[in-house]
Structure formats: structure tokens, C-alpha cells
Write an enzyme that holds these catalytic residues in place. Structure first.
Site: not given
Length: 406
Positions: A196, A165, A293
Site C-alpha cells: 500500500d 489506495h 493515509s
């Protein structure tokens, strides 16, 4: 003389006022109320001292330690020169801290997203920008050439791992080294939405025109400059509960590298919000904020045990990590795929296996009694349907009961 007496009579009063002003100033300093708007240093008004006090005060000399450079204050773990030799003959460097090599391999990822507009499919939405984290790993050899006498394999190469993402619908992806101000353009090798994860690389563009030789040389120098002294991080084993871990990355709230510490709270199947899949995940109590992230989660041996990827809204001290077992499955899947070569601009991921069934849980006591499972103290799931394209079609049937998986 009368005026002189009046001034002399006011001397004790002035002295008490000066002492009171000094006390008030120090109390504000203790409460942190000193204004710091002008420069980095705080300026406190100095009180007046009498000539008698100034004469008795002996001059003091302060020794400033210059062994620690200013960069060490902001970038911990950097190499320091040996300042013990006054004559300057010693030019040897102290051995680099292993933690410093790990921190230098953590990168900041800048991405410009251009998402499609599903209501107006002939155009895209307005572009948005984001920052996240990434780290350098070593990708195993992707192709092997086998002959009658020997088998030759290409050398492993360094790539950048981050979250899917973080670079989703990315039109421009750039990476920035720790402590550097230069951004390098990166290319997306593969995106694994199920878990992911994504892999990036920084390579020079190829040009067929002979006039672009100078441009290619400049690109090659940029690539060499980027990969210089970047060591790939090593993977560790799956952590145990209550094991201490550290999350590295570039979260919101600052521009330098951030390190947060926590413990492993839970290891179980969790929903990955990127593709709504259920895979193994690690829950930790360390802070994982926006920008973390794609950052690595390391153990006490500076080994990667997972990748930070999501948090939980409305809860405190809950963050989720892609475990090292899932990461290794992705890397092994890239190696197994015969379509991937070391010269590929895009890589293909095989994905995750699935039984292709829908089922119901056997939690009801009467349901299990009707199936004859109560006397044997068994439990499990009952298959409701099997997908026709699944490998288990024709092997598993509806109303079959699965008690355990070997």
C-alpha cells in the site's frame, strides 16, 4: 419637586438592576454562551456606569505585542523576523526550526478516481474525489554506468511518497504544499499494492513542437516553484514498544496540517487491506482518520519510522503504520531492478518474496506427539502443499515440518 423625589427614589433600584444585568452577562460568558455569529470577535453588551464612577476610573493603556505575526498562529514553526530593532536596521532571520522543515515537507494529495466497471467493462464508473497526505523523500540513484576506469552514478532525486489506495485508478493527481493555495499536477511513478505504497513526482511535460517552448518554460518554472525549499525527510530505525510517535497529515475535519501523538502498541504481522497481504505493521494508539493515509509517522528526532495507511472499524485508538523496514525494502527493490532508470516515466517494483506453500499449525498436542515432537518440546508448522512455480518447489515437500527459520 415631587417628580424629582420619585426619580431619586428609583435610583437605588436602577443601580441594582444594572449590577444584576452585568452579573448575568458575565455568567453567560463563563459558560461559553456568548454568540459568535457576527465576525470573529465576541461582542458583550456593556453596562451603564455612573458619572462618579467614570470620573474615578483612570484611563488604562494596553500594550500589544506585534512580534508574532498572524501567520504564526496558524502555521507554527514559520520563520519570524527580528522585531527587536526599533529602527528596522536588522534584517536577519532567526534560524529555522527543524520541525518547521519537516512540516513544510508534508503535502496534501488530491486525486480524482475513475474506477473500472467490471459489469460493463467498456466504460468506467462515475468519478470520485479524495484527499490524503504525502511527504517528500529522496530516491536513491536508479542507474549506474560502469566503465573500465570508474563507475558513474546519477544524483538522487526527490519524490513524494503516499499510499497506493490514495491514488488508485487516479485520472488526475494533484499535490498542494503546506499553507499554499496552488495545486500542482503530479505523475505516478510506481504503485506497490502489496504494501500500500506509491511514489509520485512533479515534472514538466515534454513537448516536441518548437512552438511550445514558452509553454515548457512556464512548466519548468512551476516545477522549480514547487520543489523550492522542500527538504526530503530522513528515515529512522524501527521503534520500540511504548515509544512516543507523532502522525502528520491532513485528516478530515479541517484544511490545515494536523499532528496527533501516541505510542507504539504492537509490532507484528497484519493484513494489508489494499491487497490482502500479510506483512509487518506497527500498531499505534494515535488517531488515524480519513485523510491521514500516506502521512509520515515520526519519532522524537523528526525521523520517519513509518507511513500511516489504515485503521480498524469498531475499535478506538487503533491505527496501523507501514514500518520503515518495509518502506526501505521498496526503495531498495526499485534500485535493484535494472529496468528502472533515472529517466523512466514509470518504475517497476520487484515485489515481496514468498515461500509459495500452504501449511497447518501444529497446536494440537496429540498431533505433535505422533510426529515425535513432544519429547523434544518442539513446535512449528506442517507443509500441506507447495506451489509448482515457487522457488521452493522440489526443495520443500508435503508433510515436512518447519520448526524455525534462521
Amino acid at each position: 419637586s415631587q417628580h424629582y423625589c420619585k426619580v431619586a427614589a428609583l435610583a437605588p433600584l436602577l443601580s441594582s438592576l444594572s449590577r444584576g444585568f452585568s452579573t448575568t452577562t458575565s455568567s453567560r460568558s463563563d459558560r461559553g454562551l456568548i454568540p459568535r455569529g457576527r465576525g470573529s470577535s465576541s461582542r458583550i453588551p456593556m453596562t451603564a456606569t455612573s458619572d462618579h464612577q467614570a470620573a474615578n476610573d483612570a484611563p488604562t493603556t494596553k500594550t500589544i505585542n506585534t512580534a508574532t505575526s498572524k501567520s504564526d498562529l496558524f502555521w507554527p514553526g514559520k520563520q519570524r523576523l527580528d522585531h527587536d530593532n526599533i529602527n528596522g536596521d536588522s534584517t536577519e532571520k532567526q534560524p529555522e526550526d527543524p520541525l518547521s522543515q519537516v512540516l513544510d515537507s508534508i503535502l496534501k494529495v488530491h486525486c480524482t478516481h475513475s474506477e473500472p466497471d467490471y459489469l460493463i467493462p467498456w466504460q468506467r464508473q462515475h468519478q470520485s474525489t479524495s484527499t490524503s497526505s504525502g511527504f517528500v523523500i529522496e530516491l536513491p540513484p536508479l542507474d549506474a554506468t560502469t566503465t573500465e576506469t570508474k563507475t558513474t552514478t546519477t544524483k538522487p532525486r526527490r519524490v513524494i511518497m503516499t499510499n497506493a489506495h490514495s491514488v488508485e485508478y487516479g485520472s488526475v493527481v494533484q499535490v498542494q504544499r503546506r499553507g499554499g493555495d496552488r495545486k500542482y499536477e503530479a505523475k505516478i511513478l510506481v504503485i506497490c499494492n502489496e504494501c500500500d505504497l506509491a511514489l509520485l513526482t512533479v515534472d514538466a511535460d515534454e513537448h516536441d513542437d518548437e512552438d511550445d517552448d514558452d509553454f515548457d518554460e512556464d512548466e519548468s518554472k512551476k516545477v522549480e516553484e514547487f520543489w523550492k525549499d522542500l527538504e526530503p525527510l530522513q528515515f529512522g530505525a524501527l521503534p520500540a514498544l511504548q515509544q512516543k510517535v507523532e502522525v502528520l497529515g491532513y485528516p478530515t475535519g479541517g484544511s490545515s496540517l494536523s499532528i496527533t501523538q501516541g505510542v507504539v502498541s504492537r509490532i507484528e504481522l497484519q493484513e494489508y487491506s489494499q491487497a490482502s497481504t500479510h506483512l509487518l505493521a506497527i500498531q499505534i494508539d494515535a488517531a488515524i482518520n480519513s485523510g491521514n493515509s500516506g502521512g509520515p509517522v515520526i519519532n522524537s528526532d523528526q525521523q520517519v519510522i513509518g507511513v500511516a495507511f489504515q485503521g480498524l472499524d469498531g475499535a478506538e485508538n487503533i491505527g496501523y503504520v507501514v514500518p520503515v523496514t518495509v518502506v526501505e525494502h521498496v526503495l531498495q527493490g526499485l534500485v535493484r531492478n535494472k529496468n528502472n532508470t533515472s529517466e523512466s516515466r514509470k518504475l517497476e517494483f520487484e515485489g515481496f518474496s514468498s515461500l509459495g506453500i500452504s501449511y497447518t499449525k501444529l497446536e494440537n498436542k496429540g498431533f505433535r506427539k505422533s510426529l515425535g515432537m513432544l519429547n523434544q518440546n518442539l513446535s512449528g508448522i506442517m507443509i500441506k502443499d507447495v506451489t509448482p512455480t515457487a522457488p521452493s518447489h522440489g526443495i520443500l515437500q508435503p508433510n515436512d515440518v518447519i520448526c524455525e527459520i534462521d
